[in-house]
Design a protein around this motif. Structure first.
Motif, PDB file in Angstrom:
ATOM      1  N   ASN A  81       0.820  -1.200   0.000  1.00 35.78           N
ATOM      2  CA  ASN A  81       0.000   0.000   0.000  1.00 35.78           C
ATOM      3  C   ASN A  81       0.863   1.263   0.000  1.00 35.78           C
ATOM      4  OD1 ASN A  81      -2.621   1.358   0.295  1.00 35.78           O
ATOM      5  ND2 ASN A  81      -1.843   1.917   2.307  1.00 35.78           N
ATOM      6  N   TRP A 104      -6.394  -0.034   3.952  1.00 36.19           N
ATOM      7  CA  TRP A 104      -6.206  -0.210   2.511  1.00 36.19           C
ATOM      8  C   TRP A 104      -7.296  -1.059   1.883  1.00 36.19           C
ATOM      9  CZ3 TRP A 104      -5.517  -4.509  -0.548  1.00 36.19           C
ATOM     10  CH2 TRP A 104      -5.399  -5.713   0.135  1.00 36.19           C
ATOM     11  N   LEU A 153      -4.012   0.436  -5.264  1.00 38.39           N
ATOM     12  CA  LEU A 153      -3.277  -0.830  -5.208  1.00 38.39           C
ATOM     13  C   LEU A 153      -3.448  -1.599  -6.513  1.00 38.39           C
ATOM     14  CD1 LEU A 153      -1.565  -2.324  -3.038  1.00 38.39           C
ATOM     15  CD2 LEU A 153      -3.585  -3.715  -2.583  1.00 38.39           C
TER      16      LEU A 153
END
Length: 307
Positions: A20, A124, A132
């Motif tokens: 991340n 994330w 991502l």
């Protein structure tokens, strides 16, 4: 420069956290240092020959060993405790994510920010997934396993693929999960077998073979009704073998989540053992959705996956 100065969980959590940060670094043309990756750095292409665990990889990297990496981590922790750099701490009340990070638009103007706190890894999952996904290829290249581990994974998968139309990777997470979150996702082997039976029914016309990965020894005779191959139990090789399967099954765990991300394979998370499994329950990493439920007793805090 972003410095990850705190360790969060084990391998899966550390990989997802680091990945991340790398996505953010690529997006904002920043550099990431991750001394907190010290125990796992020796296994991956991007970090094995660079004791700094730096992204982007430096032109002139210096190799390290466990002793050097540990000293490096302790030095960074010491300097951070001395408030040499600006420190971003994450509280338990709300998981961290870059989208809502108040300094996200000004990161490029800060010389160095040191990050610490257990909850980086939780944010994330939802808001940061597009980033991502966007930078998945360079992230996967950075975290490719070193050649000896890749060779072992390839050999295992070749064996599993023999006379099989579909490979289903099953992660039996017991051991530590008996106590984790009061055993919320601890399942007996017999319960995993029931899930495997349900999976077989989903692919009734296909020749299925299961790859069994577990952090606890499993009695092979219990699996006699299934076409199975058992992984060797090496935590890197098992993870990357799961990434080579067509589908992945396991309880909520960053270990299988990383395998799903790295291999671009759909994952079924065993949240309700009584649930009837449908093919739509196997979800790709970029489709994950969830809500974080904060509890005053941190051991009771959890993610409720909604997809």
């Amino acid at each position: 420069m972003l410095i990850i100065s705190a360790k969060s969980g084990q391998l899966g959590n550390r990989l997802l956290l680091f990945a991340n940060f790398i996505a953010v670094a690529i997006e904002h043309n920043l550099t990431v240092l991750n001394p907190a990756f010290e125990e796992y750095a020796e296994f991956f292409v991007g970090t094995a020959r660079d004791f700094l665990s730096c992204y982007p990889p430096p032109y002139f990297a210096l190799p390290g060993n466990k002793f050097i990496r540990n000293k490096y981590y302790k030095i960074i922790k010491y300097l951070n405790n001395k408030k040499i750099w600006k420190t971003q701490e994450i509280t338990r009340e709300k998981p961290f994510n870059w989208v809502n990070h108040q300094d996200s638009d000004t990161l490029k103007y800060n010389s160095t920010i040191c990050f610490e706190g257990w909850l980086f890894r939780d944010g994330w999952f939802v808001e940061d997934l597009p980033k991502l996904h966007k930078y998945a290829d360079p992230i996967r290249a950075y975290f490719a396993p070193l050649q000896p581990y890749k060779i072992n994974v390839d050999s295992l998968i070749l064996n599993v693929k023999n006379k099989a139309d579909i490979i289903i990777g099953v992660h039996i997470r017991q051991g530590d999960y008996e106590q984790h979150q009061k055993g919320r996702y601890f399942y007996k082997t017999e319960q995993y077998l029931e899930v495997m039976t349900s999976v077989v029914k989903l692919f009734a016309t296909k020749q299925i073979k299961f790859l069994i990965c577990s952090n606890l020894h499993q009695e092979p005779s219990l699996f006699d009704n299934f076409n199975c191959v058992f992984a060797k139990g090496h935590f890197i090789e098992d993870m990357y073998a799961l990434a080579e399967c067509d589908y992945i099954v396991g309880p909520p765990s960053s270990y299988t989540m990383w395998a799903s991300f790295y291999g671009e394979k759909p994952l079924y998370m065993m949240r309700d053992i009584s649930q009837t499994i449908n093919l739509k329950d196997f979800v790709h990493f970029y489709e994950w959705q969830g809500i974080f439920h904060y509890k005053d007793n941190w051991s009771e805090s959890f993610w409720e996956w909604t997809h």
